[in-house]
Design a protein around this motif. Structure first.
Motif, PDB file in Angstrom:
ATOM      1  N   THR A   1      -0.088  -8.313  -3.990  1.00 53.27           N
ATOM      2  CA  THR A   1      -0.235  -7.302  -4.600  1.00 53.27           C
ATOM      3  C   THR A   1       0.500  -5.994  -3.961  1.00 53.27           C
ATOM      4  N   GLY A   2       1.069  -4.892  -4.582  1.00 55.46           N
ATOM      5  CA  GLY A   2       1.958  -3.992  -4.389  1.00 55.46           C
ATOM      6  C   GLY A   2       1.258  -2.650  -4.239  1.00 55.46           C
ATOM      7  N   TYR A   3       1.922  -1.830  -3.297  1.00 60.99           N
ATOM      8  CA  TYR A   3       1.445  -0.223  -3.478  1.00 60.99           C
ATOM      9  C   TYR A   3       2.654   0.820  -3.544  1.00 60.99           C
ATOM     10  N   CYS A   4       2.813   1.597  -4.401  1.00 59.49           N
ATOM     11  CA  CYS A   4       3.631   2.426  -4.382  1.00 59.49           C
ATOM     12  C   CYS A   4       2.962   3.839  -4.192  1.00 59.49           C
ATOM     13  N   ARG A   5       3.757   4.975  -3.640  1.00 58.40           N
ATOM     14  CA  ARG A   5       3.214   6.330  -3.561  1.00 58.40           C
ATOM     15  C   ARG A   5       4.421   7.223  -3.737  1.00 58.40           C
TER      16      ARG A   5
ATOM     17  N   ARG B   1      11.351   3.253  -9.581  1.00 55.90           N
ATOM     18  CA  ARG B   1      12.176   2.342  -8.637  1.00 55.90           C
ATOM     19  C   ARG B   1      11.491   1.535  -7.855  1.00 55.90           C
ATOM     20  N   GLN B   2      10.414   2.078  -6.970  1.00 54.84           N
ATOM     21  CA  GLN B   2       9.532   1.241  -6.186  1.00 54.84           C
ATOM     22  C   GLN B   2       8.890   0.200  -6.790  1.00 54.84           C
ATOM     23  N   ILE B   3       8.444   0.471  -8.248  1.00 53.23           N
ATOM     24  CA  ILE B   3       7.475  -0.416  -9.034  1.00 53.23           C
ATOM     25  C   ILE B   3       8.671  -1.481  -9.429  1.00 53.23           C
ATOM     26  N   VAL B   4       9.775  -1.357  -9.626  1.00 59.79           N
ATOM     27  CA  VAL B   4      10.737  -2.329 -10.272  1.00 59.79           C
ATOM     28  C   VAL B   4      11.045  -3.282  -8.895  1.00 59.79           C
ATOM     29  N   GLN B   5      11.220  -2.789  -7.652  1.00 62.37           N
ATOM     30  CA  GLN B   5      11.295  -3.705  -6.388  1.00 62.37           C
ATOM     31  C   GLN B   5      10.102  -4.326  -6.263  1.00 62.37           C
TER      32      GLN B   5
ATOM     33  N   CYS C   1       4.989  -9.156  -7.138  1.00 55.52           N
ATOM     34  CA  CYS C   1       3.954  -8.567  -7.258  1.00 55.52           C
ATOM     35  C   CYS C   1       3.510  -8.525  -8.779  1.00 55.52           C
ATOM     36  N   GLU C   2       2.047  -8.961  -8.858  1.00 56.77           N
ATOM     37  CA  GLU C   2       1.421  -9.069  -9.927  1.00 56.77           C
ATOM     38  C   GLU C   2       0.426  -7.915 -10.164  1.00 56.77           C
ATOM     39  N   MET C   3      -0.171  -7.203  -9.190  1.00 55.02           N
ATOM     40  CA  MET C   3      -0.979  -6.179  -9.409  1.00 55.02           C
ATOM     41  C   MET C   3      -0.329  -4.966  -8.446  1.00 55.02           C
ATOM     42  N   ILE C   4      -0.049  -3.850  -8.924  1.00 55.36           N
ATOM     43  CA  ILE C   4       0.661  -2.583  -8.271  1.00 55.36           C
ATOM     44  C   ILE C   4      -0.232  -1.490  -8.434  1.00 55.36           C
ATOM     45  N   TYR C   5      -0.699  -0.965  -7.301  1.00 51.72           N
ATOM     46  CA  TYR C   5      -1.350   0.348  -7.253  1.00 51.72           C
ATOM     47  C   TYR C   5      -0.467   1.346  -6.873  1.00 51.72           C
TER      48      TYR C   5
ATOM     49  N   ILE D   1       0.486  11.617  -5.043  1.00 51.00           N
ATOM     50  CA  ILE D   1      -0.554  12.475  -4.158  1.00 51.00           C
ATOM     51  C   ILE D   1       0.363  12.748  -2.641  1.00 51.00           C
ATOM     52  N   SER D   2       0.184  13.920  -2.178  1.00 53.42           N
ATOM     53  CA  SER D   2       0.735  14.300  -0.902  1.00 53.42           C
ATOM     54  C   SER D   2       0.021  13.522   0.175  1.00 53.42           C
ATOM     55  N   GLY D   3       0.787  13.207   1.055  1.00 52.72           N
ATOM     56  CA  GLY D   3       0.210  12.638   2.434  1.00 52.72           C
ATOM     57  C   GLY D   3      -0.659  13.552   3.279  1.00 52.72           C
TER      58      GLY D   3
END
Length: 45
Positions: A4-8, A18-22, A28-32, A36-38
């Motif tokens: 599982t991956g996470y991009c923000r 670019r994050q999703i491609v990496q 990663c099969e599931m990507i969240y 949103i601002s930190g």
């Protein structure tokens, strides 16, 4: 076990592609993803 991956990105004009491609490249099969601002976490699910 599934990976599982996470991009923000922190602003609406940023593109998370670019994050999703990496994440896909490392298997990663599931990507969240969040657009949103930190600075504030009050809108997170």
């Amino acid at each position: 076990m599934r990976k599982t991956g996470y991009c923000r990105v922190s602003s609406s004009d940023q593109n998370p592609r670019r994050q999703i491609v990496q994440l896909e490249e490392i298997g990663c099969e599931m990507i969240y993803q969040e657009h949103i601002s930190g600075a504030s976490t009050s809108r997170r699910d």
